[in-house]
Scaffold this active site. Structure first.
Site: not given
Ligand code: GBH
Length: 474
Positions: A172, A377
């Site tokens: 991320e 995720e």
């Protein structure tokens, strides 16, 4: 019942990989052991007012000392793959120079334990914990950090590459750049849109350098990156709302997928932000080609969609998407409004919307045909209901969340998305960044006083998903 089993409508393709995910600073603790030096998250969490309740990762889940029993627990649950991150400042204290044998040894022992248990290790090089010494030299706002990251990647590959064949470079980078240097709700807590854009470019370059280092050390390894792609939805179909969605898609998603997957920053992003940063001096010749080094798989982290509408003057002040900050994480689009869609939310206040995951997987499939994907995720924070009678954690809301999102992944696979696996966030309750230990994402409950692990009902349910390679009934 038997009828459902016979039809078996929600089976995944053979070989679909079922995993769980964690990150170093969120679970390891032992922050001053084995030669580890501080990271920006040590500094940030020890700065009063930055993390809820003054929580830090000093002990976290004490996984550094309990990794063996944690792997045993994974094995009992039938987990097939474990996505964890390496702490840069354990492996290369200060973020430069030679490798630290004690740091490498910890990850070597963890990997050996996983392999003994038949669990595939998936190593992430960077999940937000930049060595503080690197931040003191400018952190991600400086190009040199990307070069140092490539060197660190080479050290990690050399030490672990004989046993780890799936790697992800960054987790991320949007959060690292825009929450770390834009809104400041994450470490290092800086709040300057120009620095945030510089950080984004240097994170992209770091991904390129690390991918090249992994490729040259490990010709057969699989290399991936995990992005928190925002499933952006305009509030209405008005031209102004559509343009807001385009802008958030540019600075939220295409700022990474553009150079990584297509070899160039999108023209509209450059136009939207040219008053903030001089892209012509920031992006040097060869950078975009370096960032475009091919990857084997794109990891997608998904939690909730983003519903946006046209800018208004008061937006920055009321925007729930800015978290606990007066500063926007959206350079050039500070006044765009974010809306909480109606319906259920998790304990984070994030809307529960599995169609966002389906749409995201399909959109990336259409934009980049043939690109292998994995959900690296997905999960939800929910308050635990711990019943004293049977000692079980009855997290039915988490089971319902997982059920809906796995069904969405299944639908996307049926409709042509090449999704190779799914990693539940998270294996354990852990240090949830600015929220500290107040928010629980784990399939396994952690008692932070005793460090006792208790698999929740959701962990049992997930075990059944793995065992049947399907989405079990609720
Ligand atoms: C991931 O971040 C992290 O990789 C992981 O470490 C973390 O523990 C986990 O998720 C849970 O937070 O601000 O209301 O518009 C996810 C970070 C979550 C940031 C969604 C943007 C948008 C919701 N992203 N968020 S909102």
């Amino acid at each position: 019942g038997p009828a459902t089993a016979a039809i078996d409508p929600l089976s995944f393709p053979p070989g679909f990989l079922w995993g769980v995910a964690t990150a170093a600073y969120q679970i390891e603790g032992a922050t001053a052991e084995g030669g580890r030096t501080p990271s920006i998250w040590d500094t940030f969490s020890h700065t009063p007012g930055k993390v809820a309740n003054g929580d830090t990762g000093d002990t976290a889940c004490d996984h550094y000392h309990r990794y063996r029993t944690d792997v045993t627990l994974m094995s009992h649950l039938g987990i097939q793959a474990y996505r964890f991150s390496l702490s840069w400042s354990r492996i290369q204290p200060g973020g430069r120079g030679p490798a630290n044998p004690a740091g490498l040894d910890f990850y070597g022992r963890l990997v050996d334990e996983l392999l003994d248990a038949g669990i595939k290790p998936v190593a992430t090089l960077y999940h937000w914990d930049l060595p503080q010494e690197r931040e003191d030299a400018g952190g991600w706002t400086e190009r040199a950090t990307a070069e140092r990251f490539g060197e660190y990647a080479a050290l990690a590959a050399e030490a672990l590459g004989d046993r780890v064949d799936v790697w992800t470079t960054l987790n991320e980078p949007w959060c690292s750049a825009f929450l770390g240097y834009g809104s400041g709700v994450h470490a290092p807590g800086r709040t300057d849109p120009a620095l945030a854009l510089r950080a984004a470019h240097h994170l992209n370059l770091a991904h390129g350098r690390a991918t090249a280092a992994l490729r040259s050390a490990l010709p057969t390894a699989q290399v991936a990156v995990s992005l928190n792609l925002h499933q952006v939805r305009p509030l209405t179909s008005s031209p102004a709302d559509l343009d807001a969605a385009r802008r958030i898609d540019a600075v939220g998603n295409r700022i990474f997928t553009g150079p990584m997957l297509s070899g160039a920053y999108p023209a509209d992003l450059l136009a939207d932000t040219s008053h903030i940063v001089d892209w012509d001096t920031l992006v040097q010749p060869g950078d975009e080609a370096a960032i475009n080094t091919p990857i084997d798989l794109l990891g997608i982290n998904y939690y909730t969609p983003a519903v946006v509408s046209a800018p208004t003057p008061d937006a920055a002040a009321v925007n729930h998407a800015h978290g606990e900050s007066d500063h926007s994480p959206w350079p050039g689009s500070e006044s765009i409004n974010f809306h909480l869609p109606p319906g259920e939310t998790t304990d984070m206040g994030w809307a529960i919307d599995p169609t966002g995951l389906y749409d995201l997987l399909m959109a990336i499939t259409h934009a980049h045909p043939g690109l292998p994907l994995a959900v690296t995720e997905n999960g939800g924070a929910f308050p635990d209901v711990l019943t004293t009678a049977d000692g079980q954690v009855h997290d039915h809301d988490r089971i319902a969340y997982l059920h809906k999102h796995l069904a969405a992944v299944h639908q996307a696979v049926n409709d042509g998305a090449d999704v190779r696996g799914y990693f539940l966030w998270s294996f354990l309750d852990n240090f949830e960044w600015a929220y500290g230990y107040a928010k629980r994402f784990g399939a396994v409950h952690v008692d932070y006083d005793t460090q006792l692990r208790t698999p929740k009902r959701s962990a049992r349910w997930y075990s059944r998903a793995i065992a049947t390679n399907s989405v079990p009934a609720l």
